[in-house]
Design a protein around this motif. Structure first.
Motif, PDB file in Angstrom:
ATOM      1  N   VAL A  54      30.356  47.907  55.345  1.00  0.00           N
ATOM      2  CA  VAL A  54      29.957  47.502  54.000  1.00  0.00           C
ATOM      3  C   VAL A  54      30.978  46.498  53.468  1.00  0.00           C
ATOM      4  O   VAL A  54      32.183  46.720  53.570  1.00  0.00           O
ATOM      5  CB  VAL A  54      29.928  48.724  53.047  1.00  0.00           C
ATOM      6  N   LEU A  55      30.475  45.415  52.913  1.00  0.00           N
ATOM      7  CA  LEU A  55      31.315  44.469  52.186  1.00  0.00           C
ATOM      8  C   LEU A  55      30.853  44.468  50.739  1.00  0.00           C
ATOM      9  O   LEU A  55      29.684  44.211  50.452  1.00  0.00           O
ATOM     10  CB  LEU A  55      31.201  43.056  52.764  1.00  0.00           C
ATOM     11  N   LEU A  56      31.774  44.805  49.828  1.00  0.00           N
ATOM     12  CA  LEU A  56      31.493  44.764  48.400  1.00  0.00           C
ATOM     13  C   LEU A  56      32.247  43.577  47.811  1.00  0.00           C
ATOM     14  O   LEU A  56      33.435  43.391  48.090  1.00  0.00           O
ATOM     15  CB  LEU A  56      31.951  46.053  47.710  1.00  0.00           C
ATOM     16  N   TYR A  57      31.566  42.768  47.007  1.00  0.00           N
ATOM     17  CA  TYR A  57      32.146  41.560  46.422  1.00  0.00           C
ATOM     18  C   TYR A  57      32.329  41.765  44.927  1.00  0.00           C
ATOM     19  O   TYR A  57      31.353  41.910  44.188  1.00  0.00           O
ATOM     20  CB  TYR A  57      31.225  40.360  46.681  1.00  0.00           C
ATOM     21  N   PHE A  58      33.595  41.767  44.485  1.00  0.00           N
ATOM     22  CA  PHE A  58      33.931  42.020  43.088  1.00  0.00           C
ATOM     23  C   PHE A  58      34.500  40.760  42.445  1.00  0.00           C
ATOM     24  O   PHE A  58      35.497  40.225  42.926  1.00  0.00           O
ATOM     25  CB  PHE A  58      35.007  43.115  42.984  1.00  0.00           C
ATOM     26  N   GLY A  59      33.890  40.307  41.350  1.00  0.00           N
ATOM     27  CA  GLY A  59      34.495  39.245  40.547  1.00  0.00           C
ATOM     28  C   GLY A  59      35.690  39.826  39.819  1.00  0.00           C
ATOM     29  O   GLY A  59      35.624  40.936  39.296  1.00  0.00           O
ATOM     30  N   ARG A  60      36.786  39.068  39.781  1.00  0.00           N
ATOM     31  CA  ARG A  60      38.021  39.594  39.178  1.00  0.00           C
ATOM     32  C   ARG A  60      38.284  39.032  37.787  1.00  0.00           C
ATOM     33  O   ARG A  60      39.391  39.105  37.279  1.00  0.00           O
ATOM     34  CB  ARG A  60      39.210  39.316  40.101  1.00  0.00           C
ATOM     35  N   ASP A  61      37.257  38.457  37.147  1.00  0.00           N
ATOM     36  CA  ASP A  61      37.365  38.004  35.759  1.00  0.00           C
ATOM     37  C   ASP A  61      36.375  38.788  34.916  1.00  0.00           C
ATOM     38  O   ASP A  61      35.285  39.105  35.364  1.00  0.00           O
ATOM     39  CB  ASP A  61      37.037  36.513  35.626  1.00  0.00           C
ATOM     40  N   ARG A  62      36.765  39.096  33.682  1.00  0.00           N
ATOM     41  CA  ARG A  62      35.850  39.728  32.734  1.00  0.00           C
ATOM     42  C   ARG A  62      34.984  38.650  32.117  1.00  0.00           C
ATOM     43  O   ARG A  62      35.444  37.558  31.817  1.00  0.00           O
ATOM     44  CB  ARG A  62      36.630  40.411  31.613  1.00  0.00           C
ATOM     45  N   ASP A  63      33.742  39.002  31.894  1.00  0.00           N
ATOM     46  CA  ASP A  63      32.817  38.082  31.246  1.00  0.00           C
ATOM     47  C   ASP A  63      32.546  38.527  29.817  1.00  0.00           C
ATOM     48  O   ASP A  63      32.736  39.690  29.471  1.00  0.00           O
ATOM     49  CB  ASP A  63      31.479  38.047  31.999  1.00  0.00           C
ATOM     50  N   GLY A  64      32.092  37.613  28.998  1.00  0.00           N
ATOM     51  CA  GLY A  64      31.529  37.954  27.695  1.00  0.00           C
ATOM     52  C   GLY A  64      32.490  38.504  26.687  1.00  0.00           C
ATOM     53  O   GLY A  64      33.509  37.907  26.397  1.00  0.00           O
ATOM     54  N   GLU A  65      32.148  39.686  26.145  1.00  0.00           N
ATOM     55  CA  GLU A  65      32.856  40.257  25.002  1.00  0.00           C
ATOM     56  C   GLU A  65      34.347  40.450  25.227  1.00  0.00           C
ATOM     57  O   GLU A  65      35.130  40.333  24.302  1.00  0.00           O
ATOM     58  CB  GLU A  65      32.236  41.611  24.628  1.00  0.00           C
ATOM     59  N   GLU A  66      34.750  40.757  26.444  1.00  0.00           N
ATOM     60  CA  GLU A  66      36.160  41.012  26.707  1.00  0.00           C
ATOM     61  C   GLU A  66      36.924  39.720  26.976  1.00  0.00           C
ATOM     62  O   GLU A  66      38.132  39.730  27.112  1.00  0.00           O
ATOM     63  CB  GLU A  66      36.307  41.953  27.909  1.00  0.00           C
ATOM     64  N   ALA A  67      36.225  38.591  27.068  1.00  0.00           N
ATOM     65  CA  ALA A  67      36.869  37.313  27.335  1.00  0.00           C
ATOM     66  C   ALA A  67      37.492  36.771  26.046  1.00  0.00           C
ATOM     67  O   ALA A  67      37.149  37.195  24.952  1.00  0.00           O
ATOM     68  CB  ALA A  67      35.848  36.332  27.890  1.00  0.00           C
ATOM     69  N   PRO A  68      38.407  35.810  26.175  1.00  0.00           N
ATOM     70  CA  PRO A  68      39.080  35.284  24.989  1.00  0.00           C
ATOM     71  C   PRO A  68      38.138  34.600  24.000  1.00  0.00           C
ATOM     72  O   PRO A  68      38.395  34.568  22.820  1.00  0.00           O
ATOM     73  CB  PRO A  68      40.077  34.277  25.545  1.00  0.00           C
ATOM     74  N   LYS A  69      37.035  34.043  24.468  1.00  0.00           N
ATOM     75  CA  LYS A  69      36.059  33.429  23.576  1.00  0.00           C
ATOM     76  C   LYS A  69      34.670  33.692  24.137  1.00  0.00           C
ATOM     77  O   LYS A  69      34.510  33.905  25.339  1.00  0.00           O
ATOM     78  CB  LYS A  69      36.314  31.934  23.438  1.00  0.00           C
ATOM     79  N   THR A  74      38.280  36.052  31.303  1.00  0.00           N
ATOM     80  CA  THR A  74      39.700  36.349  31.330  1.00  0.00           C
ATOM     81  C   THR A  74      39.962  37.198  32.565  1.00  0.00           C
ATOM     82  O   THR A  74      39.146  38.060  32.915  1.00  0.00           O
ATOM     83  CB  THR A  74      40.149  37.062  30.032  1.00  0.00           C
ATOM     84  N   PRO A  75      41.080  36.947  33.262  1.00  0.00           N
ATOM     85  CA  PRO A  75      41.350  37.715  34.482  1.00  0.00           C
ATOM     86  C   PRO A  75      41.511  39.211  34.214  1.00  0.00           C
ATOM     87  O   PRO A  75      42.062  39.620  33.194  1.00  0.00           O
ATOM     88  CB  PRO A  75      42.668  37.126  34.990  1.00  0.00           C
ATOM     89  N   ILE A  76      41.009  40.004  35.144  1.00  0.00           N
ATOM     90  CA  ILE A  76      41.232  41.449  35.108  1.00  0.00           C
ATOM     91  C   ILE A  76      42.656  41.679  35.611  1.00  0.00           C
ATOM     92  O   ILE A  76      42.995  41.242  36.716  1.00  0.00           O
ATOM     93  CB  ILE A  76      40.204  42.181  35.989  1.00  0.00           C
ATOM     94  N   PRO A  77      43.505  42.321  34.832  1.00  0.00           N
ATOM     95  CA  PRO A  77      44.893  42.533  35.259  1.00  0.00           C
ATOM     96  C   PRO A  77      44.975  43.305  36.583  1.00  0.00           C
ATOM     97  O   PRO A  77      44.170  44.206  36.844  1.00  0.00           O
ATOM     98  CB  PRO A  77      45.510  43.340  34.120  1.00  0.00           C
ATOM     99  N   GLU A  78      45.957  42.950  37.381  1.00  0.00           N
ATOM    100  CA  GLU A  78      46.162  43.591  38.682  1.00  0.00           C
ATOM    101  C   GLU A  78      46.298  45.108  38.548  1.00  0.00           C
ATOM    102  O   GLU A  78      45.774  45.861  39.363  1.00  0.00           O
ATOM    103  CB  GLU A  78      47.399  42.998  39.363  1.00  0.00           C
ATOM    104  N   ALA A  79      46.982  45.560  37.514  1.00  0.00           N
ATOM    105  CA  ALA A  79      47.166  47.007  37.322  1.00  0.00           C
ATOM    106  C   ALA A  79      45.823  47.704  37.097  1.00  0.00           C
ATOM    107  O   ALA A  79      45.599  48.806  37.617  1.00  0.00           O
ATOM    108  CB  ALA A  79      48.108  47.270  36.147  1.00  0.00           C
ATOM    109  N   GLU A  80      44.906  47.075  36.351  1.00  0.00           N
ATOM    110  CA  GLU A  80      43.587  47.675  36.127  1.00  0.00           C
ATOM    111  C   GLU A  80      42.765  47.700  37.417  1.00  0.00           C
ATOM    112  O   GLU A  80      42.041  48.659  37.676  1.00  0.00           O
ATOM    113  CB  GLU A  80      42.835  46.916  35.034  1.00  0.00           C
TER     114      GLU A  80
END
Length: 163
Positions: A54-69, A74-80
């Protein structure tokens, strides 16, 4: 397009991996399940067991409401990201998995906007069982919910595996 729906028949299941995943992301319909079950593979010469890669593909940026505008990312922090792997992926696949940091692009099927972002590919080799498919759905659903994602890409292929 949601590749991780609760209905396993709607999953993208193909040995072509990334190419078919990208084609599906471009708006093609998901492929049907393989005709022959993985258990029919003859893995005796390789000393491996019939399995599912299985290959799962995860985008590492938040979209929409959690983004700066609005409409931004905005990037998902490495710790998260690491906490997600620890709390969500590891309990479901404690035998192990591989994470490959990457970059990719994706076209939003609603807006038709192409987004380029950091991403991660998680490779899991596991038995081809309904339980494995359920766990994959849980992982994708949790990621989409937690990180405000529209989809998590997925490709599945029958393999002979030995560890």
């Amino acid at each position: 397009m949601n590749f991780m729906s609760a209905a396993p028949a709607r999953r993208l299941r193909s040995g072509a991996g990334l190419a078919l995943t990208l084609a599906a992301l471009a708006g093609l319909s998901a492929c049907q399940a393989p005709q022959a079950p993985v258990a029919d593979l003859d893995c005796s010469a390789l000393r491996g067991q019939p399995s599912l890669s299985v290959l799962l593909y995860f985008g590492r940026d938040r979209d929409g409401e959690e983004a700066p505008k609005p409409g931004g990312t905005t990037p998902i922090p490495e710790a998260e990201w690491r906490l997600f792997l620890q709390d969500t992926v590891t309990p479901r696949f404690p035998q192990g998995f591989t994470v490959i940091d990457s970059s990719g692009q994706w076209r939003n099927p609603q807006t038709q906007i192409v987004t380029r972002q950091r991403s991660a590919v998680v490779n899991i080799v596991a038995p081809n069982t309904p339980d494995t498919l359920r766990k994959l759905d849980e992982i994708a659903d949790a990621y989409k919910r937690e990180f405000h994602q529209i989809s998590v890409g997925e490709s599945l292929a029958p393999v002979c595996a030995a560890f």
